[in-house]
Design an enzyme around this catalytic site. Structure first.
Site, PDB file in Angstrom:
ATOM      1  N   LYS A  34       0.854  -1.193   0.000  1.00  0.00           N
ATOM      2  CA  LYS A  34       0.000   0.000   0.000  1.00  0.00           C
ATOM      3  C   LYS A  34       0.889   1.241   0.000  1.00  0.00           C
ATOM      4  O   LYS A  34       1.912   1.281   0.663  1.00  0.00           O
ATOM      5  CB  LYS A  34      -0.903   0.028   1.235  1.00  0.00           C
ATOM      6  CG  LYS A  34      -1.656  -1.260   1.517  1.00  0.00           C
ATOM      7  CD  LYS A  34      -2.621  -1.655   0.437  1.00  0.00           C
ATOM      8  CE  LYS A  34      -3.391  -2.894   0.789  1.00  0.00           C
ATOM      9  NZ  LYS A  34      -2.988  -4.100   0.109  1.00  0.00           N
ATOM     10  N   GLY A  35       0.500   2.256  -0.749  1.00  0.00           N
ATOM     11  CA  GLY A  35       1.265   3.495  -0.777  1.00  0.00           C
ATOM     12  C   GLY A  35       2.224   3.601  -1.941  1.00  0.00           C
ATOM     13  O   GLY A  35       2.941   4.584  -2.061  1.00  0.00           O
ATOM     14  N   CYS A  36       2.253   2.591  -2.796  1.00  0.00           N
ATOM     15  CA  CYS A  36       3.123   2.630  -3.967  1.00  0.00           C
ATOM     16  C   CYS A  36       2.343   3.128  -5.175  1.00  0.00           C
ATOM     17  O   CYS A  36       1.178   2.777  -5.360  1.00  0.00           O
ATOM     18  CB  CYS A  36       3.687   1.248  -4.291  1.00  0.00           C
ATOM     19  SG  CYS A  36       5.017   0.744  -3.221  1.00  0.00           S
ATOM     20  N   GLN A  37       3.008   3.917  -5.985  1.00  0.00           N
ATOM     21  CA  GLN A  37       2.421   4.407  -7.230  1.00  0.00           C
ATOM     22  C   GLN A  37       2.196   3.246  -8.189  1.00  0.00           C
ATOM     23  O   GLN A  37       1.182   3.165  -8.865  1.00  0.00           O
ATOM     24  CB  GLN A  37       3.373   5.429  -7.846  1.00  0.00           C
ATOM     25  CG  GLN A  37       2.981   5.950  -9.195  1.00  0.00           C
ATOM     26  CD  GLN A  37       4.001   6.960  -9.699  1.00  0.00           C
ATOM     27  OE1 GLN A  37       4.700   7.601  -8.927  1.00  0.00           O
ATOM     28  NE2 GLN A  37       4.087   7.092 -10.991  1.00  0.00           N
ATOM     29  N   SER A  38       3.147   2.323  -8.238  1.00  0.00           N
ATOM     30  CA  SER A  38       3.068   1.140  -9.088  1.00  0.00           C
ATOM     31  C   SER A  38       2.557  -0.025  -8.257  1.00  0.00           C
ATOM     32  O   SER A  38       2.504   0.045  -7.031  1.00  0.00           O
ATOM     33  CB  SER A  38       4.458   0.780  -9.614  1.00  0.00           C
ATOM     34  OG  SER A  38       5.100   1.897 -10.131  1.00  0.00           O
TER      35      SER A  38
END
Length: 125
Positions: A34-38
């Site tokens: 969670k919290g990743c752009q990808s």
């Protein structure tokens, strides 16, 4: 080791290409960071009291970033991962050369690695 950041990015991309891929059965919602752009999937298993990580991403730079983390933390005892100083990330200048969303994703990856270690350490106690 590298003269400029383009060389470092190329090296990260190469690391990502050599990353042992996560088994397709582990590419599930629960393993998404969670919290990743990808999209980044991270799986951990306890093997002989050591944590073994596998990962994959749909973005080549992100795949290189998670490859660096896996090289640093896989095959370590859970307590060693919990106690590990992640200052090396600042020392190599990685966070400052990433976009804010990628830097946030990097921190989320480190957090998840440490959470896996905490869970396995609790099992060992």
């Amino acid at each position: 080791m590298f003269e400029d950041w383009m060389q470092r990015y190329e090296y990260m991309i190469d690391l990502g290409k050599s990353l042992p891929l996560i088994d397709e059965s582990h590419k599930i919602e629960e393993n998404l960071i969670k919290g990743c752009q990808s999209k980044v999937w991270l799986n951990a298993e306890l093997n002989d009291d050591k944590v073994v990580f596998t990962a994959d991403s749909d973005a080549i730079i992100t795949k290189g970033i998670v490859a660096i983390l896996i090289r640093s933390f896989t095959n370590q005892k859970p307590q060693a991962i919990i106690d590990a100083d992640t200052h090396f990330i600042d020392e190599i200048g990685l966070k400052e050369h990433l976009s804010p969303t990628r830097a946030n994703g990097l921190l989320s990856m480190v957090k998840q690695i440490k959470m896996y270690a905490l869970a396995y350490q609790a099992k060992l106690n």
